[in-house]
Design a protein around this motif. Structure first.
Motif, PDB file in Angstrom:
ATOM      1  N   ALA A   1      34.745  50.925  20.543  1.00 36.53           N
ATOM      2  CA  ALA A   1      33.450  50.816  19.863  1.00 36.53           C
ATOM      3  C   ALA A   1      33.212  49.373  19.426  1.00 36.53           C
ATOM      4  O   ALA A   1      32.125  48.815  19.597  1.00 36.53           O
ATOM      5  N   ALA A   2      34.256  48.743  18.897  1.00 38.62           N
ATOM      6  CA  ALA A   2      34.134  47.349  18.444  1.00 38.62           C
ATOM      7  C   ALA A   2      33.870  46.443  19.636  1.00 38.62           C
ATOM      8  O   ALA A   2      33.088  45.478  19.548  1.00 38.62           O
ATOM      9  N   GLN A   3      34.540  46.731  20.761  1.00 37.30           N
ATOM     10  CA  GLN A   3      34.316  45.915  21.964  1.00 37.30           C
ATOM     11  C   GLN A   3      32.884  46.075  22.465  1.00 37.30           C
ATOM     12  O   GLN A   3      32.265  45.121  22.941  1.00 37.30           O
ATOM     13  N   ASP A   4      32.319  47.326  22.327  1.00 36.03           N
ATOM     14  CA  ASP A   4      30.920  47.569  22.715  1.00 36.03           C
ATOM     15  C   ASP A   4      29.971  46.721  21.874  1.00 36.03           C
ATOM     16  O   ASP A   4      28.997  46.154  22.384  1.00 36.03           O
ATOM     17  N   VAL A   5      30.280  46.654  20.550  1.00 32.12           N
ATOM     18  CA  VAL A   5      29.426  45.851  19.660  1.00 32.12           C
ATOM     19  C   VAL A   5      29.427  44.400  20.125  1.00 32.12           C
ATOM     20  O   VAL A   5      28.390  43.737  20.171  1.00 32.12           O
ATOM     21  N   VAL A   6      30.621  43.904  20.557  1.00 32.97           N
ATOM     22  CA  VAL A   6      30.709  42.516  21.053  1.00 32.97           C
ATOM     23  C   VAL A   6      29.810  42.346  22.279  1.00 32.97           C
ATOM     24  O   VAL A   6      29.015  41.394  22.391  1.00 32.97           O
ATOM     25  N   ALA A   7      29.906  43.320  23.196  1.00 29.96           N
ATOM     26  CA  ALA A   7      29.125  43.231  24.437  1.00 29.96           C
ATOM     27  C   ALA A   7      27.628  43.214  24.140  1.00 29.96           C
ATOM     28  O   ALA A   7      26.863  42.401  24.698  1.00 29.96           O
ATOM     29  N   GLU A   8      27.224  44.079  23.193  1.00 30.95           N
ATOM     30  CA  GLU A   8      25.796  44.125  22.837  1.00 30.95           C
ATOM     31  C   GLU A   8      25.340  42.811  22.224  1.00 30.95           C
ATOM     32  O   GLU A   8      24.289  42.271  22.574  1.00 30.95           O
ATOM     33  N   ALA A   9      26.151  42.298  21.308  1.00 29.48           N
ATOM     34  CA  ALA A   9      25.788  41.037  20.649  1.00 29.48           C
ATOM     35  C   ALA A   9      25.706  39.915  21.666  1.00 29.48           C
ATOM     36  O   ALA A   9      24.823  39.042  21.594  1.00 29.48           O
ATOM     37  N   ALA A  10      26.614  39.926  22.638  1.00 34.00           N
ATOM     38  CA  ALA A  10      26.606  38.891  23.675  1.00 34.00           C
ATOM     39  C   ALA A  10      25.338  38.996  24.506  1.00 34.00           C
ATOM     40  O   ALA A  10      24.723  37.984  24.899  1.00 34.00           O
ATOM     41  N   GLU A  11      24.931  40.228  24.761  1.00 34.33           N
ATOM     42  CA  GLU A  11      23.710  40.476  25.523  1.00 34.33           C
ATOM     43  C   GLU A  11      22.496  39.871  24.812  1.00 34.33           C
ATOM     44  O   GLU A  11      21.656  39.210  25.424  1.00 34.33           O
ATOM     45  N   VAL A  12      22.446  40.095  23.493  1.00 35.04           N
ATOM     46  CA  VAL A  12      21.321  39.567  22.694  1.00 35.04           C
ATOM     47  C   VAL A  12      21.254  38.055  22.817  1.00 35.04           C
ATOM     48  O   VAL A  12      20.202  37.464  23.101  1.00 35.04           O
ATOM     49  N   VAL A  13      22.438  37.408  22.660  1.00 36.04           N
ATOM     50  CA  VAL A  13      22.472  35.938  22.715  1.00 36.04           C
ATOM     51  C   VAL A  13      22.006  35.468  24.097  1.00 36.04           C
ATOM     52  O   VAL A  13      21.215  34.525  24.230  1.00 36.04           O
ATOM     53  N   LYS A  14      22.504  36.194  25.110  1.00 35.08           N
ATOM     54  CA  LYS A  14      22.165  35.809  26.479  1.00 35.08           C
ATOM     55  C   LYS A  14      20.648  35.851  26.698  1.00 35.08           C
ATOM     56  O   LYS A  14      20.037  34.918  27.247  1.00 35.08           O
ATOM     57  N   GLU A  15      20.036  36.930  26.205  1.00 32.34           N
ATOM     58  CA  GLU A  15      18.582  37.102  26.364  1.00 32.34           C
ATOM     59  C   GLU A  15      17.796  35.992  25.672  1.00 32.34           C
ATOM     60  O   GLU A  15      16.888  35.400  26.234  1.00 32.34           O
ATOM     61  N   LEU A  16      18.221  35.687  24.432  1.00 33.12           N
ATOM     62  CA  LEU A  16      17.542  34.642  23.664  1.00 33.12           C
ATOM     63  C   LEU A  16      17.650  33.299  24.374  1.00 33.12           C
ATOM     64  O   LEU A  16      16.711  32.499  24.376  1.00 33.12           O
ATOM     65  N   LYS A  17      18.846  33.069  24.960  1.00 35.02           N
ATOM     66  CA  LYS A  17      19.034  31.806  25.679  1.00 35.02           C
ATOM     67  C   LYS A  17      18.105  31.736  26.880  1.00 35.02           C
ATOM     68  O   LYS A  17      17.511  30.684  27.164  1.00 35.02           O
ATOM     69  N   ALA A  18      17.964  32.915  27.540  1.00 30.98           N
ATOM     70  CA  ALA A  18      17.072  32.971  28.702  1.00 30.98           C
ATOM     71  C   ALA A  18      15.633  32.664  28.282  1.00 30.98           C
ATOM     72  O   ALA A  18      14.856  32.074  29.024  1.00 30.98           O
ATOM     73  N   GLN A  19      15.317  33.050  27.041  1.00 27.81           N
ATOM     74  CA  GLN A  19      13.962  32.773  26.534  1.00 27.81           C
ATOM     75  C   GLN A  19      13.844  31.345  26.023  1.00 27.81           C
ATOM     76  O   GLN A  19      12.855  30.986  25.376  1.00 27.81           O
ATOM     77  N   LYS A  20      14.916  30.549  26.249  1.00 36.17           N
ATOM     78  CA  LYS A  20      14.934  29.119  25.864  1.00 36.17           C
ATOM     79  C   LYS A  20      14.685  28.913  24.365  1.00 36.17           C
ATOM     80  O   LYS A  20      13.976  27.998  23.953  1.00 36.17           O
ATOM     81  N   LYS A  21      15.208  29.816  23.544  1.00 34.35           N
ATOM     82  CA  LYS A  21      15.060  29.667  22.084  1.00 34.35           C
ATOM     83  C   LYS A  21      15.862  28.448  21.640  1.00 34.35           C
ATOM     84  O   LYS A  21      16.895  28.108  22.229  1.00 34.35           O
ATOM     85  N   ASN A  22      15.360  27.806  20.594  1.00 38.02           N
ATOM     86  CA  ASN A  22      16.105  26.624  20.141  1.00 38.02           C
ATOM     87  C   ASN A  22      17.321  27.040  19.302  1.00 38.02           C
ATOM     88  O   ASN A  22      17.497  28.210  18.967  1.00 38.02           O
ATOM     89  N   LYS A  23      18.117  26.028  18.947  1.00 36.12           N
ATOM     90  CA  LYS A  23      19.403  26.276  18.284  1.00 36.12           C
ATOM     91  C   LYS A  23      19.227  27.087  16.999  1.00 36.12           C
ATOM     92  O   LYS A  23      19.993  28.022  16.710  1.00 36.12           O
ATOM     93  N   LYS A  24      18.202  26.706  16.234  1.00 37.68           N
ATOM     94  CA  LYS A  24      17.971  27.363  14.956  1.00 37.68           C
ATOM     95  C   LYS A  24      17.646  28.844  15.150  1.00 37.68           C
ATOM     96  O   LYS A  24      18.102  29.710  14.391  1.00 37.68           O
ATOM     97  N   GLU A  25      16.844  29.095  16.173  1.00 41.33           N
ATOM     98  CA  GLU A  25      16.454  30.494  16.439  1.00 41.33           C
ATOM     99  C   GLU A  25      17.650  31.318  16.960  1.00 41.33           C
ATOM    100  O   GLU A  25      17.751  32.509  16.722  1.00 41.33           O
ATOM    101  N   LEU A  26      18.563  30.619  17.662  1.00 42.16           N
ATOM    102  CA  LEU A  26      19.748  31.309  18.216  1.00 42.16           C
ATOM    103  C   LEU A  26      20.789  31.651  17.142  1.00 42.16           C
ATOM    104  O   LEU A  26      21.521  32.631  17.255  1.00 42.16           O
ATOM    105  N   GLU A  27      20.828  30.781  16.109  1.00 47.99           N
ATOM    106  CA  GLU A  27      21.915  30.807  15.128  1.00 47.99           C
ATOM    107  C   GLU A  27      22.323  32.206  14.626  1.00 47.99           C
ATOM    108  O   GLU A  27      23.503  32.580  14.725  1.00 47.99           O
ATOM    109  N   PRO A  28      21.395  33.031  14.076  1.00 49.97           N
ATOM    110  CA  PRO A  28      21.802  34.340  13.515  1.00 49.97           C
ATOM    111  C   PRO A  28      22.503  35.220  14.564  1.00 49.97           C
ATOM    112  O   PRO A  28      23.496  35.873  14.257  1.00 49.97           O
TER     113      PRO A  28
END
Ligand code: 4AD
Ligand code: MG
Length: 583
Positions: free
Chosen positions: A251-278
């Protein structure tokens, strides 16, 4: 300076130091008129009983002086007519008791007379009535302290107790005449030891108590480890906070995968560093949590073990196996090969399951080591040292020796005199075997033939029956002796020696050391000992090797020999042997 000189000068303590010194504890005596006043002990504002009774005149010269004395009542009685109390008080400084008279006008307490009561009293030294055995007694004027005793429960009251029963009262047995006399003799022998070696240019080296090498190669070592307590602690933690289940980890590993997915998506949307931070923060937290669970999931109860199942001592306190020393010899050799004459004097430990009257699991050993010395030098040193100690006891502990002798072994004082004044016999092992083989009047339990390790019965027969004095046996078969002993040219014997004495048997074991690197390595191999733990020892031969020799003297065996007591458990304050480690 003799004992008489010391006490005559009013030295209140054990009086074992050289002339001119007052390290025994007595303050310098003062002089009143032309008379020397008895000195107080330096740190407790009272006079040691030894300073009174230990004088050559038995204290007569002090009559009329006012003193403060403290101690424990040995015996006491209330005298019918006068109701005054008559006490025999002992403070451990001297074998004899001071007679103390407490007039009924000073105290009427019957408590005072009970064995074991402590008293601190002030009064005047007076001449006793003629029929008394002592030459002086104390007439009390003031009682400064009384430590009462619960007579019904005091375990070592008056009646004569056997040494054996006293072994179950280790905390109180020092108050008995025998054990306190032994303590003073023991102390005197320790001072004699340091004096002898100091006078002969030896330096005291403190070898470790915790060691990683087995000097005698006999595997009789106590292990020093925190693995048991550590394992218990971890097991308790494990029970209170069990490791996560596989499902929780996933379950904890799933949470990691989901969080990584979120970061990946935001990066794809070219969000700046501040927006990526949380989201990056959330990912890191999830990773940390998962890693923690993964690590805990692999926890196992019980001892840390290697893959093969054996205990992993790498996880132990010293990151390896460690033991209590069986001998400081190997370590002290390192100092001998730099400082020339050295010795170690400390506790040693042997986990041998011996229930004899000559073995302890914890005993003290003196081990000198001499550079540029051979077996002859070694034997000379051992003989001089033993004889020095005997003479020292005659000079410094005669009263205690006389007491012990009268109680346990009538020959003890004469034995000291004999040993102090006669050279030891020296015979080779081969000669010893030949002599023992010819013995017809005694049937030995262990067969005598060349190659055997001499048993206690053989050793004692040689020294007690045949020679009636100490015997040094040397050049033993190599197969019964330790790896470090120097191989003789015959390739069959080693340059070893044992000093055998009446009453005890083996008192000293020593040898010339193997200083040739190749021979030492060969001996280790022959004896199936691993090379690695002894690499540093071989190094002493690799770099600047010299012939050297040394020996070990069992301190308690020396006390047994001197006193004639039967059991080694009575000559060490707190004996440790199989099944017993009290206090
Ligand atoms: O003969 P040992 O085992 O010799 C050695 O340990 C050498 N490393 C000494 C050296 O050459 N530096 O022990 C020496 C002496 C014995 O002769 C004996 O007096 C005493 O130590 N001894 C014991 N004393 C009391 N209880 C025991 N379990 C003893 N084991 C040895
Ligand atoms: Mg030995």
């Amino acid at each position: 300076m003799t004992l008489e000189d010391e006490v005559a000068r009013g030295v209140g303590g054990m009086g074992l130091t050289d002339a001119g010194e007052r390290e025994g504890g007595g303050a310098a005596p003062s002089v009143a008129g032309d008379r020397e006043m008895v000195a107080n002990s330096k740190y407790s504002g009272r006079v040691f009983i030894k300073s009174i009774l230990g004088r050559p005149d038995g204290g007569v010269g002090l009559i009329g002086q006012k003193v403060t004395v403290g101690g424990w009542v040995k015996t006491g009685r209330v005298m019918g007519k006068t109701a005054s109390a008559f006490l025999e008080v002992n403070d451990g400084s001297w074998i004899g008791n001071l007679q103390v008279l407490v007039d009924a006008t000073v105290a009427t307490e019957r408590q005072l007379t009970l064995t074991g009561t402590s008293v601190l009293v002030q009064g005047k030294l007076v001449e006793p009535p003629e029929d008394k055995k002592q030459k002086v007694e104390l007439l009390v004027e003031t009682i400064l302290h009384v430590g009462t005793v619960n007579a019904a429960k005091y375990p070592i009251a008056k009646t004569k107790l056997s040494l054996e029963s006293l072994r179950s009262q280790l905390h109180l047995r020092a108050r008995t005449n025998t054990i306190s006399a032994v303590a003073r003799i023991r102390h005197a022998l320790a001072v004699a030891t340091h004096t002898f070696f100091d006078r002969n240019g030896f330096m005291w080296v403190h070898t470790p108590i915790i060691t990683t090498s087995d000097c005698e190669g006999a595997g009789e070592m106590f292990q020093v480890t925190t693995l048991f307590s550590e394992t218990e602690r971890r097991d308790r933690e494990y029970a209170a906070n069990p490791p996560p289940s596989q499902a929780e980890v996933e379950a904890a590993q799933d949470v990691v995968a989901e969080a990584a997915e979120v970061v990946k998506e935001l990066k794809a949307q070219k969000k700046n560093k501040k927006e990526l931070e949380p989201s990056v923060q959330a990912l890191m937290k999830a990773k940390e949590h998962a890693a923690h669970l993964e690590a805990r999931a692999s926890l196992k109860p019980g001892m840390p073990r290697k893959e093969g199942g054996e205990v992993d001592f790498g996880a132990d306190f010293f990151a390896r196996q460690a033991f209590l020393t069986v001998s400081g010899q190997l370590q002290v050799e390192t100092y001998a090969c730099a400082l020339s004459n050295v010795y170690t004097f400390g506790p040693t430990f042997r986990a041998e399951n011996s229930h004899t009257t000559r073995h302890l699991a914890e005993f003290w050993m003196i081990e000198p080591e001499i550079a540029f010395a051979d077996l002859q030098d070694d034997m000379n040193c051992a003989e001089d040292y033993v004889r020095f100690m005997c003479q020292w006891l005659l000079d410094h502990c005669l009263e205690d020796m006389k007491f012990i002798s009268s109680m346990y072994d009538k020959t003890a004082v004469d034995r000291l005199k004999l040993v102090a004044s006669t050279p030891f016999v020296r015979i080779t092992y081969t000669e010893a075997i030949e002599i023992l083989e010819k013995v017809t009047e005694k049937k030995f339990e262990n067969k005598v033939e060349w190659g055997i390790d001499l048993a206690s019965e053989h050793e004692r027969y040689l020294t007690e029956e045949i020679y009636k004095k100490p015997v040094i046996v040397y050049n033993y078969p190599k197969d019964i002796k330790a790896f470090y002993m120097r191989l003789n040219d015959d390739e069959k014997t080693v340059a070893a020696m044992d000093v055998l004495v009446p009453k005890v048997g083996e008192l000293v074991g020593g040898s010339q050391r193997e200083e040739r690197q190749d021979v030492l390595e060969r001996r280790l191999k022959e004896m199936n000992l691993p090379m690695e733990p002894y690499e540093w020892y071989i190094d002493l031969r690799r770099h600047g090797t010299v012939k050297h020799a040394g020996f070990g003297l069992g301190f308690e065996r020396m006390i047994l020999f001197a006193t004639g007591l039967e059991n080694i458990r009575d000559v060490i304050p707190f004996p440790r042997y199989p099944g017993k480690a009290e206090l």
